[in-house]
Design a protein around this motif. Structure first.
Motif, mmCIF file in Angstrom:
data_model
loop_
_atom_site.group_PDB
_atom_site.id
_atom_site.type_symbol
_atom_site.label_atom_id
_atom_site.label_comp_id
_atom_site.label_asym_id
_atom_site.label_seq_id
_atom_site.Cartn_x
_atom_site.Cartn_y
_atom_site.Cartn_z
ATOM 1 N N LYS A 16 0.833 -1.210 0.000
ATOM 2 C CA LYS A 16 0.000 0.000 0.000
ATOM 3 C C LYS A 16 0.869 1.262 0.000
ATOM 4 O O LYS A 16 0.556 2.242 -0.682
ATOM 5 C CB LYS A 16 -0.942 -0.008 1.203
ATOM 6 C CG LYS A 16 -1.996 -1.096 1.116
ATOM 7 C CD LYS A 16 -2.823 -1.183 2.381
ATOM 8 C CE LYS A 16 -3.833 -2.315 2.281
ATOM 9 N NZ LYS A 16 -4.716 -2.394 3.447
ATOM 10 N N TRP A 19 2.414 1.709 -3.464
ATOM 11 C CA TRP A 19 1.420 2.217 -4.412
ATOM 12 C C TRP A 19 1.352 3.742 -4.296
ATOM 13 O O TRP A 19 1.398 4.460 -5.304
ATOM 14 C CB TRP A 19 0.094 1.548 -4.131
ATOM 15 C CG TRP A 19 -1.078 1.964 -4.954
ATOM 16 C CD1 TRP A 19 -1.095 2.795 -6.050
ATOM 17 C CD2 TRP A 19 -2.427 1.556 -4.750
ATOM 18 N NE1 TRP A 19 -2.367 2.922 -6.526
ATOM 19 C CE2 TRP A 19 -3.207 2.174 -5.754
ATOM 20 C CE3 TRP A 19 -3.053 0.726 -3.825
ATOM 21 C CZ2 TRP A 19 -4.582 1.996 -5.845
ATOM 22 C CZ3 TRP A 19 -4.417 0.539 -3.916
ATOM 23 C CH2 TRP A 19 -5.177 1.167 -4.916
ATOM 24 N N ASP A 57 -0.273 -0.949 -11.028
ATOM 25 C CA ASP A 57 -1.298 -1.951 -11.351
ATOM 26 C C ASP A 57 -0.933 -3.309 -10.740
ATOM 27 O O ASP A 57 -1.800 -4.016 -10.212
ATOM 28 C CB ASP A 57 -1.464 -2.085 -12.866
ATOM 29 C CG ASP A 57 -2.117 -0.870 -13.498
ATOM 30 O OD1 ASP A 57 -2.746 -0.074 -12.770
ATOM 31 O OD2 ASP A 57 -1.986 -0.710 -14.730
ATOM 32 N N LYS A 60 -1.721 -3.349 -7.041
ATOM 33 C CA LYS A 60 -3.152 -3.555 -6.808
ATOM 34 C C LYS A 60 -3.520 -5.028 -6.961
ATOM 35 O O LYS A 60 -4.279 -5.569 -6.149
ATOM 36 C CB LYS A 60 -3.970 -2.702 -7.780
ATOM 37 C CG LYS A 60 -3.830 -1.213 -7.570
ATOM 38 C CD LYS A 60 -4.520 -0.450 -8.693
ATOM 39 C CE LYS A 60 -4.042 0.974 -8.767
ATOM 40 N NZ LYS A 60 -4.615 1.694 -9.921
ATOM 41 N N VAL A 70 -7.762 -3.300 -1.264
ATOM 42 C CA VAL A 70 -6.999 -2.658 -2.334
ATOM 43 C C VAL A 70 -7.147 -1.148 -2.171
ATOM 44 O O VAL A 70 -8.027 -0.505 -2.757
ATOM 45 C CB VAL A 70 -7.471 -3.145 -3.722
ATOM 46 C CG1 VAL A 70 -6.646 -2.498 -4.830
ATOM 47 C CG2 VAL A 70 -7.381 -4.669 -3.812
ATOM 48 N N GLU A 71 -6.280 -0.619 -1.334
ATOM 49 C CA GLU A 71 -6.236 0.827 -1.083
ATOM 50 C C GLU A 71 -4.788 1.187 -0.793
ATOM 51 O O GLU A 71 -4.011 0.370 -0.309
ATOM 52 C CB GLU A 71 -7.130 1.212 0.086
ATOM 53 C CG GLU A 71 -6.669 0.643 1.416
ATOM 54 C CD GLU A 71 -7.511 1.088 2.597
ATOM 55 O OE1 GLU A 71 -7.039 0.938 3.728
ATOM 56 O OE2 GLU A 71 -8.638 1.567 2.382
ATOM 57 N N LYS A 72 -4.451 2.434 -1.103
ATOM 58 C CA LYS A 72 -3.083 2.848 -0.814
ATOM 59 C C LYS A 72 -3.027 3.565 0.521
ATOM 60 O O LYS A 72 -4.031 4.068 1.023
ATOM 61 C CB LYS A 72 -2.513 3.703 -1.937
ATOM 62 C CG LYS A 72 -3.272 4.957 -2.259
ATOM 63 C CD LYS A 72 -2.680 5.632 -3.475
ATOM 64 C CE LYS A 72 -3.644 6.677 -3.999
ATOM 65 N NZ LYS A 72 -3.163 7.309 -5.212
#
Length: 167
Positions: A16, A19, A57, A60, A70-72
């Motif tokens: 995370k 990302w 990508d 994720k 699925v979050e940063k």
């Protein structure tokens, strides 16, 4: 975020964070690329922006595959590197194009090396967790970053030869 309780939690946090770091570096590179003097360097950065997008990508995908949200998570480390890069390239930029390219390369490599550390660490965590496909993807990203870094170093050597030198 709560404190991690397992290696899997630490791994997910790393993904995370990476990302977020990638997104921040992409935005900085878009701004910095406009200032680049050397066409090959500009092309390298434009290619890097695309590559970083692919890396995001992949992050994720890895989070989803690990059954993680699925979050940063905002990366304060990259935030500082981006702030420093923009200061040197926009606010305190040398007028000479070759010198500016050297400054740009230096800032680019600082941000890239942050990514190398993070992706390398994430690959080690994935290996310890037995996530072989994750290891392969993360190691491929590390290889991409190394390749771009080596090319940037070659461009820096070229620019340094042309840059004005004080007597």
């Amino acid at each position: 975020m709560p404190a991690p309780e397992s290696l899997k939690d630490v791994y997910a946090d790393e993904l995370k964070d990476l990302w977020s770091a990638n997104d921040q570096m992409t935005q900085a590179l878009k701004t910095i690329t406009e200032k680049v003097h050397d066409p090959k360097l500009k092309q390298t950065f434009e290619s890097s922006i695309k590559g970083i997008g692919k890396h995001a990508d992949t992050l994720k995908e890895l989070l989803a595959d690990a059954d993680e949200e699925v979050e940063k998570e905002h990366c304060k480390g990259m935030e500082g590197l981006v702030k420093e890069a923009l200061k040197h390239v926009l606010k305190e930029a040398p007028e000479d194009g070759e010198l500016l390219d050297l400054v740009v390369i230096s800032q680019y490599q600082r941000m890239s090396h942050y990514g190398l550390a993070g992706f390398g660490t994430a690959a080690a965590y994935a290996k310890a967790l037995g996530l072989g496909e994750h290891v392969t993807k993360l190691q491929a990203i590390v290889a991409d970053i190394y390749k771009a870094d080596e090319y940037a170093s070659k461009l820096a050597e070229k620019a340094a030869k042309k840059a004005p030198k004080k007597d």
